[in-house]
Design an enzyme around this catalytic site. Structure first.
Site, PDB file in Angstrom:
ATOM      1  N   HIS A  96      -9.451   0.690   5.432  1.00 64.14           N
ATOM      2  CA  HIS A  96      -8.127   0.980   5.997  1.00 64.14           C
ATOM      3  C   HIS A  96      -8.305   1.971   7.147  1.00 64.14           C
ATOM      4  O   HIS A  96      -9.134   2.879   7.070  1.00 64.14           O
ATOM      5  CB  HIS A  96      -7.200   1.567   4.931  1.00 64.14           C
ATOM      6  N   GLU A 100      -6.745   4.470   8.087  1.00 64.57           N
ATOM      7  CA  GLU A 100      -6.615   5.899   7.743  1.00 64.57           C
ATOM      8  C   GLU A 100      -7.908   6.417   7.119  1.00 64.57           C
ATOM      9  O   GLU A 100      -8.294   7.568   7.329  1.00 64.57           O
ATOM     10  CB  GLU A 100      -5.408   6.101   6.809  1.00 64.57           C
ATOM     11  N   SER A 108       3.687  -2.058  10.164  1.00 61.50           N
ATOM     12  CA  SER A 108       5.152  -1.996  10.254  1.00 61.50           C
ATOM     13  C   SER A 108       5.824  -3.320   9.912  1.00 61.50           C
ATOM     14  O   SER A 108       6.858  -3.659  10.487  1.00 61.50           O
ATOM     15  CB  SER A 108       5.590  -1.484  11.635  1.00 61.50           C
ATOM     16  N   GLY A 157       2.490   2.405  10.525  1.00 60.04           N
ATOM     17  CA  GLY A 157       3.358   3.562  10.297  1.00 60.04           C
ATOM     18  C   GLY A 157       4.110   4.015  11.535  1.00 60.04           C
ATOM     19  O   GLY A 157       4.700   5.089  11.551  1.00 60.04           O
ATOM     20  N   ASN A 208       0.857  -1.190   0.000  1.00 62.63           N
ATOM     21  CA  ASN A 208       0.000   0.000   0.000  1.00 62.63           C
ATOM     22  C   ASN A 208       0.895   1.242   0.000  1.00 62.63           C
ATOM     23  O   ASN A 208       1.453   1.598   1.035  1.00 62.63           O
ATOM     24  CB  ASN A 208      -0.888  -0.033   1.250  1.00 62.63           C
ATOM     25  N   GLU A 227      -4.885  -5.232  10.965  1.00 57.88           N
ATOM     26  CA  GLU A 227      -3.895  -4.176  11.092  1.00 57.88           C
ATOM     27  C   GLU A 227      -4.133  -3.423  12.399  1.00 57.88           C
ATOM     28  O   GLU A 227      -4.974  -2.503  12.443  1.00 57.88           O
ATOM     29  CB  GLU A 227      -4.031  -3.184   9.927  1.00 57.88           C
ATOM     30  N   LYS A 283       0.012   4.241  -0.237  1.00 60.16           N
ATOM     31  CA  LYS A 283      -0.672   5.429   0.316  1.00 60.16           C
ATOM     32  C   LYS A 283      -0.463   6.606  -0.649  1.00 60.16           C
ATOM     33  O   LYS A 283      -0.409   6.379  -1.861  1.00 60.16           O
ATOM     34  CB  LYS A 283      -0.176   5.741   1.727  1.00 60.16           C
TER      35      LYS A 283
END
Ligand code: PEP
Length: 249
Positions: free
Chosen positions: A94, A96, A211, A172, A9, A166, A11
């Site tokens: 996701h 985010e 990560s 991140g 991904n 996740e 992003k």
């Protein structure tokens, strides 16, 4: 029985040059015989990626999509459009998108259905925040997110969904869930699904994300219920991403 999947991904990162670099590197890469690999670049790079990835094992994915086919939705992109560019995977939910764009379970379901309706494999992302983990709510949160979507799908749709666990606190941050922490949650997701349909649960592809990198991937991917990875930061470096793919064999 379950083909591993590694999905990168990007992003809102990457460049036309990075697309080319991935195309060249994967054209020559030696990868495990049974492995699916996808890169999810920002929309403007999809067409270049489709061309650069031709003849390589790399497949294309999208980071989001609009639930509608077309219409007055400035700035949005539909599943039908993504399909035209050869997109085979799309993320739904996701963290985010859930946090920054306030996409709740219903919005996640709409996007996941939109992907299924045009023949794109949805990757449903679920995971708890640090506060939720500390409060002992990890399984409740994760199974609510999984259950909301899976309960609303037809059996043939359910079998086409990939689920990515996740933990939000690991995305991140450089802080990875231990293989044991990830395995525990992912075994819980599979067991939960087995309560409805054992065969489906046995075939369900579960990815870990948060990560993952070239150093920790092998140990995570060796866990019995981890069938692959959703990789953010480390998918922007071709050598790291390749190393992760190679450790999925
Ligand atoms: C992600 O964006 O899905 C992700 C897992 O990011 P990172 O690998 O950078 O934590």
């Amino acid at each position: 029985m379950r083909t591993p999947l590694i999905a990168g991904n990007w992003k809102m990162n990457g460049s036309a040059a990075l697309v080319e670099e991935f195309g060249h590197a994967f054209a020559e890469a030696r990868l495990p015989a049974s492995l699916d690999v996808a890169v999810l670049p920002p929309f403007p790079y999809l067409d270049a990626a489709r061309r650069a990835f031709e003849g390589t094992p790399l497949r294309l994915g999208a980071q989001t999509l609009n639930p509608l086919h077309s219409g007055a939705h400035t700035g949005e992109v539909s599943g039908r459009m993504l399909r035209e560019f050869g997109v085979e995977y799309a993320l739904a939910g996701h963290s985010e998108r859930r946090q920054l764009y306030r996409e709740g379970d219903e919005a996640v379901l709409d996007r996941l259905l939109a992907a299924l309706n045009v023949g794109i494999t949805p990757i449903l992302c679920v995971g708890e925040t640090l506060e939720e983990r500390d409060a002992g709510q990890t399984m409740d949160v994760v199974l609510r997110q999984v259950g909301y979507v899976m309960a609303r799908l037809e059996p043939d749709q359910r079998s086409r969904v990939v689920i990515a666990y996740e933990p939000v606190w690991a995305i991140g941050t450089g802080r990875t869930a231990t293989p044991q922490q990830a395995q525990e949650v992912m075994a819980g997701i599979r067991q939960y699904q087995a309560g409805f349909d054992r065969e489906l649960a046995a075939g369900l592809r579960l990815l870990y994300g948060g990560s993952m990198n070239a150093s920790n991937a092998a140990e995570l991917l060796a866990q019995p219920d981890i069938d692959g990875g959703l990789v953010g930061g480390a998918s922007l470096k071709v050598d790291d991403f390749l190393a992760i793919c190679q450790s999925a064999g």
